[in-house]
Enzyme design. Structure first.
Site, PDB file in Angstrom:
ATOM      1  N   SER A 145       0.858  -1.185   0.000  1.00 49.36           N
ATOM      2  CA  SER A 145       0.000   0.000   0.000  1.00 49.36           C
ATOM      3  C   SER A 145       0.891   1.231   0.000  1.00 49.36           C
ATOM      4  O   SER A 145       2.099   1.141   0.240  1.00 49.36           O
ATOM      5  CB  SER A 145      -0.876   0.001   1.256  1.00 49.36           C
ATOM      6  OG  SER A 145      -1.482   1.249   1.495  1.00 49.36           O
ATOM      7  N   TYR A 158      -2.464  -1.024  10.448  1.00 45.57           N
ATOM      8  CA  TYR A 158      -2.530  -1.233   9.000  1.00 45.57           C
ATOM      9  C   TYR A 158      -1.163  -0.973   8.365  1.00 45.57           C
ATOM     10  O   TYR A 158      -0.691  -1.770   7.537  1.00 45.57           O
ATOM     11  CB  TYR A 158      -3.577  -0.305   8.394  1.00 45.57           C
ATOM     12  CG  TYR A 158      -3.773  -0.500   6.910  1.00 45.57           C
ATOM     13  CD1 TYR A 158      -4.493  -1.585   6.422  1.00 45.57           C
ATOM     14  CD2 TYR A 158      -3.243   0.396   5.986  1.00 45.57           C
ATOM     15  CE1 TYR A 158      -4.671  -1.771   5.059  1.00 45.57           C
ATOM     16  CE2 TYR A 158      -3.417   0.226   4.626  1.00 45.57           C
ATOM     17  CZ  TYR A 158      -4.137  -0.863   4.171  1.00 45.57           C
ATOM     18  OH  TYR A 158      -4.304  -1.039   2.819  1.00 45.57           O
TER      19      TYR A 158
END
Length: 275
Positions: A145, A158
């Protein structure tokens, strides 16, 4: 290692194929003549992707499972081999999100996130390696990401999972260097998927504050899944070691390189100015 990866006649296993980037990439692979083993826990969404892919004339198998279910995950490569006879492309795309201040976050939610975002990637890759190694040419694609490049406040768990995917993928690429197995790491920026709507927040967090945080996060997700899928597809075919998708991800990469310690102060100001 040959530079170009030809997709026609190959078989790809794609996780998180029911929606978002996974669905878009599955359809793009089908259009290239690539057979598909599609995995997701969302059976209706998975069926919709599979029907659309079959319209391209390729063989498609559906595997409904929760990636946090270790036994089901480890049985997946055998099911793919039984249905397709082999595997040449593994795409670890599935992921979940968890927002909120770290000190307010339930450790059980962190375990859930790590099971899907990191442990499933490592376990499935390990389980698929015998199939991939048996091929003269094969490819592994792992999605990190933009938060595997920078680590914003409120995204501790995350970001930790996506930084870990980055580290795992880079180390694995170094281990298989010089063989027929290639490894691609993908850093998407803000892609318009359901990840923000499906994200968990701290259970004790004020509902209105949680909703505002998720809405702000979702406003950053503007890139179409099909655009992201096209970039990943080009990366697979070129056997690229890394694919960075979106202007936001490219800016984050540049800022982090220029200001490896203080990048967050600059990004925070930029986000405030855009409001």
């Amino acid at each position: 290692m040959a530079r170009r990866f030809v997709l026609r006649g190959r078989t790809a296993l794609v996780t998180g194929a029911a929606s978002g980037i996974g669905a878009a990439l599955s359809l793009a692979l089908a259009e290239r003549g690539c057979a598909l083993a599609l995995a997701d826990r969302d059976a209706p969404g998975l069926g919709q992707t599979a029907r659309a892919a079959r319209a391209a004339g390729v063989a498609v198998s559906e595997h409904v499972l929760d990636l946090a279910d270790r036994a089901a995950l480890l049985a997946l490569p055998g099911a793919v081999q039984a249905r397709h006879g082999g595997l040449q492309l593994l795409v670890n795309n599935a992921g979940v999100a968890l927002g909120g201040r770290f000190e307010d976050t339930d450790p059980a939610d962190i375990d859930w996130l790590m099971d899907v975002n990191l442990h499933a990637v490592m376990r499935l890759t390990h389980a698929c390696l015998p199939l991939l190694r048996a091929e003269a040419q094969a490819q592994i694609v792992n999605l990190s990401s933009v938060f595997g490049i920078i680590a914003p406040a409120g995204q501790a768990a995350y970001a930790a999972s996506k930084f870990a995917v980055r580290g795992f993928t880079e180390a694995l690429r170094h281990e298989v260097e010089g063989t027929g197995l290639g490894v691609t790491l993908v850093h998407p920026g803000g892609v318009a998927t359901a990840i923000a709507r499906n994200a968990r927040t701290p259970r004790g967090m004020d509902p209105r504050e949680a909703a505002e945080g998720l809405a702000a996060f979702e406003r950053l997700l503007t890139l179409r899944p099909e655009t992201a899928a096209a970039a990943i597809l080009r990366g697979i075919e070129a056997r690229a070691p890394r694919v960075v998708i979106g202007a936001d991800a490219r800016r984050a990469l540049l800022i982090q390189r220029l200001m490896p310690v203080r990048y967050w102060s600059l990004i925070r100001r930029a986000v405030r100015d855009d409001r």
